[in-house]
Scaffold this active site. Structure first.
Site, PDB file in Angstrom:
ATOM      1  N   ASN A   7      36.506  42.888  52.242  1.00 12.24           N
ATOM      2  CA  ASN A   7      35.678  43.465  51.174  1.00 12.24           C
ATOM      3  C   ASN A   7      34.363  42.684  51.195  1.00 12.24           C
ATOM      4  O   ASN A   7      34.285  41.587  50.666  1.00 12.24           O
ATOM      5  CB  ASN A   7      36.407  43.310  49.834  1.00 12.24           C
ATOM      6  N   LYS A  14      35.359  38.876  50.792  1.00 13.21           N
ATOM      7  CA  LYS A  14      36.756  38.552  50.483  1.00 13.21           C
ATOM      8  C   LYS A  14      37.624  39.073  51.611  1.00 13.21           C
ATOM      9  O   LYS A  14      37.345  40.131  52.169  1.00 13.21           O
ATOM     10  CB  LYS A  14      37.183  39.259  49.192  1.00 13.21           C
ATOM     11  N   ARG A  90      36.959  47.786  52.713  1.00 16.79           N
ATOM     12  CA  ARG A  90      36.679  48.487  51.469  1.00 16.79           C
ATOM     13  C   ARG A  90      35.210  48.914  51.496  1.00 16.79           C
ATOM     14  O   ARG A  90      34.327  48.093  51.727  1.00 16.79           O
ATOM     15  CB  ARG A  90      36.930  47.555  50.289  1.00 16.79           C
ATOM     16  N   HIS A 179      36.686  52.848  41.762  1.00 14.23           N
ATOM     17  CA  HIS A 179      38.031  52.269  41.587  1.00 14.23           C
ATOM     18  C   HIS A 179      39.103  53.256  42.082  1.00 14.23           C
ATOM     19  O   HIS A 179      40.245  53.208  41.644  1.00 14.23           O
ATOM     20  CB  HIS A 179      38.343  51.952  40.105  1.00 14.23           C
ATOM     21  N   LEU A 207      40.912  48.541  33.649  1.00 13.93           N
ATOM     22  CA  LEU A 207      40.061  47.768  32.738  1.00 13.93           C
ATOM     23  C   LEU A 207      39.909  46.356  33.285  1.00 13.93           C
ATOM     24  O   LEU A 207      40.817  45.536  33.166  1.00 13.93           O
ATOM     25  CB  LEU A 207      40.683  47.749  31.332  1.00 13.93           C
ATOM     26  N   GLY A 210      34.542  45.544  35.849  1.00 12.42           N
ATOM     27  CA  GLY A 210      34.093  46.933  35.787  1.00 12.42           C
ATOM     28  C   GLY A 210      35.289  47.751  35.364  1.00 12.42           C
ATOM     29  O   GLY A 210      36.421  47.404  35.707  1.00 12.42           O
ATOM     30  N   ARG A 239      28.035  46.023  31.987  1.00 12.61           N
ATOM     31  CA  ARG A 239      27.412  47.343  32.146  1.00 12.61           C
ATOM     32  C   ARG A 239      27.500  48.138  30.857  1.00 12.61           C
ATOM     33  O   ARG A 239      28.521  48.102  30.166  1.00 12.61           O
ATOM     34  CB  ARG A 239      28.090  48.130  33.265  1.00 12.61           C
ATOM     35  N   PHE A 282      36.459  38.997  28.471  1.00 16.43           N
ATOM     36  CA  PHE A 282      37.181  39.392  27.255  1.00 16.43           C
ATOM     37  C   PHE A 282      37.997  38.247  26.665  1.00 16.43           C
ATOM     38  O   PHE A 282      38.296  38.252  25.482  1.00 16.43           O
ATOM     39  CB  PHE A 282      38.051  40.618  27.542  1.00 16.43           C
ATOM     40  N   GLY A 328      42.212  43.299  35.377  1.00 13.86           N
ATOM     41  CA  GLY A 328      42.196  42.043  34.607  1.00 13.86           C
ATOM     42  C   GLY A 328      42.560  42.183  33.143  1.00 13.86           C
ATOM     43  O   GLY A 328      43.447  41.484  32.641  1.00 13.86           O
ATOM     44  N   GLU A 331      46.031  44.401  32.653  1.00 15.26           N
ATOM     45  CA  GLU A 331      47.274  43.726  33.017  1.00 15.26           C
ATOM     46  C   GLU A 331      47.583  42.540  32.105  1.00 15.26           C
ATOM     47  O   GLU A 331      48.738  42.170  31.936  1.00 15.26           O
ATOM     48  CB  GLU A 331      47.184  43.211  34.468  1.00 15.26           C
ATOM     49  N   GLU A 381      45.015  47.174  45.323  1.00 18.41           N
ATOM     50  CA  GLU A 381      44.105  47.927  46.184  1.00 18.41           C
ATOM     51  C   GLU A 381      44.269  47.517  47.637  1.00 18.41           C
ATOM     52  O   GLU A 381      44.162  48.350  48.539  1.00 18.41           O
ATOM     53  CB  GLU A 381      42.652  47.685  45.732  1.00 18.41           C
TER      54      GLU A 381
END
Ligand code: ADP
Length: 395
Positions: A7, A14, A90, A179, A207, A210, A239, A282, A328, A331, A381
């Site tokens: 990626n 990554k 990706r 996504h 969620l 992004g 965003r 968050f 993130g 989950e 993914e």
């Protein structure tokens, strides 16, 4: 098949090396500061992380560093690069050209290049990763897996924007959605968890940093919240999500911003960071919310908008069998999940607060008798990319 997943971003890359059947991860890591100096972090399960400063003027040196550490006698996991059966990349934007993953050949590269205007931040970096692999491991097959592909089943009424039709016809302006690989993985798992019924209606909530939602009927996307680019939909970490375009004209007029500056504000300084002034993370907002009105407002806004999308997609699909939370926030944050589902009893959504107290593992957290199932499904993914890559290479 042993697959290397790449990626590539503009200054980072990554990687993950894994088995496409069963999903065992042998090694993964990150190259950072490409084009600046270069740093490699390499992780092998059960061993200590390896961190090394390695000059990486371009993505070529980054890929070379990844291959070197993979075959390193001490830190490596293979004895020869030949053990890498294929590479899966990706790629952010596949435009209208890609409805599925594809083997990378000259035509595929040309088509990805044509999508650069649609994904100007990501596609050039993704291409640098591809070209570096082609150069350094020319005989290893490569596959491109697109973030947009899973959404290409949307009907015209969902993807068309209500602007002059010629911009769709001539310039490919339409909703694409992102996504896709994550929505594909979790919606398929949800259908499994529903017992593989002939017909199913799933709302997939990715969620994370992004965020996007997808409405999936019988395994096919019928709508999704992101648009031509990943700035659309509901508020995210930094965003804005959808805003009234009049705001752009108004603020650009008042402050003399260029369109680039304006979009930077909407991409990097908005969302829950913009509202709260505290953080895009968050966890920080949760911690601050009790004593900070703007942090609390940012969370309220996020929850409110996700809830509205769930209602909209239930209406669009004529019902819903399962709501899935992933990435993130999806989950890990039981509070956000709970607050998003709160008040949806009228449409048959009842969450079991106790079952909902899980983190990062697959679970059915709906209350007994809930008409709609609520699932937590950690996304994977990389596994999707590995499976697509293996399948295409076998063909
Ligand atoms: P990316 O989009 O970068 O892949 P992730 O899916 O990893 O992002 O999501 C990262 C985000 O998840 C963090 O910014 C944070 O806001 C959120 N997050 C992670 N753990 C928690 C948690 N326990 N509670 C609330 N939010 C969390």
């Amino acid at each position: 098949m042993k697959i290397l997943i790449i990626n590539a971003g503009s200054s980072s890359l990554k990687y993950q090396f894994m088995e496409s059947e069963g999903g065992e991860v042998f090694a993964k890591g990150l190259c950072e500061r490409i084009g600046i100096d270069g740093r490699l972090t390499h992780k092998v399960p059960g061993r200590e992380d390896v961190k090394r400063d390695i000059p990486m003027p371009t993505h070529n040196e980054a890929i070379q560093a990844v291959l070197d550490i993979m075959v390193d006698p001490v830190n490596g996991v293979i004895s020869s690069v030949d053990e890498i059966a294929a590479v899966g990349h990706r790629v952010l934007h596949g435009g209208m050209a890609f409805t599925a993953s594809c083997i990378i050949d000259d035509a595929c590269i040309e088509a990805i290049k044509k999508c650069i205007p649609l994904g100007p931040l990501h596609n050039p970096a993704n291409l640098m990763g591809i070209e570096a692999c082609q150069k350094i491991m020319p005989s290893t097959p490569q596959v491109a897996v697109f973030d947009t592909a899973f959404h290409m089943t949307m009907p015209p009424k969902a993807y068309i924007y209500a602007i002059p039709y010629e911009y769709y016809e001539k310039d490919d302006v339409r909703r694409y959605g992102f996504h896709g690989t994550s929505h594909r993985y979790v919606s398929a798992r949800a259908i499994d968890m529903l017992g593989n019924p002939e017909h199913s209606k799933v709302i997939s909530c990715h969620l994370g940093n992004g965020s996007s939602l997808a409405a999936v009927v019988d395994g096919k996307v019928v709508d999704t919240s992101m648009g031509l680019g990943p700035l659309a939909g509901f508020p995210m970490g930094t965003r804005s999500g959808d805003v009234d375009p009049t705001i752009l004209e108004y603020l650009m007029g008042r402050y003399g911003y260029s369109i680039k500056e304006m979009l930077n504000i909407l991409n990097k300084k908005s969302g829950v960071l913009g509202i709260s002034g505290v953080s895009s993370d968050f966890r920080d907002l949760d911690a601050a919310a009790a004593g900070n009105e703007r942090a609390a407002l940012a969370l309220d806004k996020f929850i409110y908008e996700v809830k509205k999308y769930i209602g909209a997609y239930a209406a669009a699909m004529g019902g819903v069998d399962a709501i899935v939370f992933t990435a993130g926030i999806g989950e890990n944050s039981k509070d956000l999940r709970y607050r998003i589902c709160e008040g949806l009893d009228y449409m048959g959504v009842k969450m079991d607060a106790e079952k909902n107290s899980v983190r990062g593992k697959e679970a059915d957290v709906s209350a007994a008798g809930s008409k709609v199932k609520v699932f937590i499904i950690p996304t994977n993914e990389e596994l999707m990319i590995a499976m697509d890559t293996a399948e295409l290479c076998k063909k």
